[in-house]
Design an enzyme around this catalytic site. Structure first.
Site, short mmCIF file in Angstrom:
data_model
loop_
_atom_site.label_atom_id
_atom_site.label_comp_id
_atom_site.label_asym_id
_atom_site.label_seq_id
_atom_site.Cartn_x
_atom_site.Cartn_y
_atom_site.Cartn_z
CD GLU A 149 -2.46 1.46 2.64
OE1 GLU A 149 -3.36 2.33 2.73
OE2 GLU A 149 -2.13 0.73 3.61
CD GLU A 248 -6.67 2.14 6.77
OE1 GLU A 248 -6.44 0.93 6.87
OE2 GLU A 248 -5.87 2.94 6.26
#
Length: 281
Positions: A149, A248
């Site tokens: 990520e 998130e």
């Protein structure tokens, strides 16, 4: 095809004391899946039983971040920490196996304190490639997928090594393992690069997981900010994205009250909570 959303219980339901309670709360809100960071202090059996009671699938788990007291946030690209990376990976694989989670986020880590990013970039990339190849081979034995990520260096973490989808994809191509994928957090991507429509279209074949939050506050998708999430959701549907969309973000207030955007999404698609068709009722 409608999108599938995952509750990141390391971020959502923070008003509840532990991960098992957060999983149960997520299920009550209609989530069918959950994800989390490294579950420090929560034994795998407790998490597994909580997920089973709640009827939730665990779809993403972070590998251990390293030594937090030393300021570490992942070890994948940190020279000299290969042994610790492998130990953490082994722990994540074992934990994932026990809780039924087949996707592991392999965090790159930070540029060493005081080092010049450009001066160490080559060594850090070589370290990351070495560690990712090792990880991919180990994960393949378990039928697991590793994810990388990019995290923005403008707001969230100025020292994080992996910053853009372009950098991440270039590294994945050099590693050359089919069970390594891109974890694209739209919050980070917007801050570093923008151009979301083209980036999603271009990198969709490599994307294994997506996460969302409004920019710049990192709150609910319908909070004030730069991003038009109804458009983004429609784009992902039109592109045929079938993975999970992880929530998130930091709720501005009570988590449940802040989920109006998700209830609206389900209602607009003729779905009941959880994203299943009302026609089945």
């Amino acid at each position: 095809m409608s999108l599938r959303f995952s509750a990141n219980v390391s971020w959502l339901f923070a008003e509840l004391p532990g991960l098992p309670a957060r999983l149960e709360a997520a299920a009550r809100c209609g989530f069918a899946a959950a994800e989390l960071g490294w579950p420090e202090g929560c034994p795998a059996p407790a998490l597994r039983h909580a997920a089973q009671r709640a009827g939730l699938r665990l779809v993403l788990l972070n590998a251990p971040p390293g030594d937090r007291e030393r300021g570490e946030l992942g070890l994948g690209a940190v020279p000299g920490r290969q042994d610790a990376f492998r130990q953490g990976l082994a722990a994540a694989v074992q934990y994932g196996r026990e809780v039924g989670c087949s996707r592991i986020h392999l965090m790159a880590g930070r540029v060493p304190q005081g080092a010049d990013r450009a001066a160490v970039a080559g060594e850090m990339e070589a370290t990351f490639i070495e560690n990712l190849r090792y990880a991919a081979d180990l994960l393949a034995q378990e039928d697991m997928v590793g994810l990388v990520e990019p995290i923005n260096s403008r707001i969230t973490d100025p020292r994080y090594f992996l910053n853009t989808p372009q950098q991440a994809v270039a590294i994945l191509e050099k590693v050359g393992r089919p069970n390594l994928k891109l974890q694209l957090d739209i919050f980070h991507c917007q801050i570093m690069d923008g151009n979301l429509s083209r980036n999603l279209e271009t990198y969709l074949p490599l994307i294994g997981h997506i996460q969302i939050a409004q920019v710049p506050g990192r709150h609910e998708p319908d909070s004030p900010g730069e991003l038009n999430f109804p458009y983004i959701f429609e784009l992902l549907e039109s592109l045929g994205y079938t993975g999970y969309v992880g929530c998130e973000y930091t709720p501005k207030g009570d988590t449940v009250e802040g989920l109006g955007w998700l209830r609206s999404y389900w209602e607009s698609r003729g779905l009941q909570p959880g994203g299943t068709s009302k026609a089945r009722e």
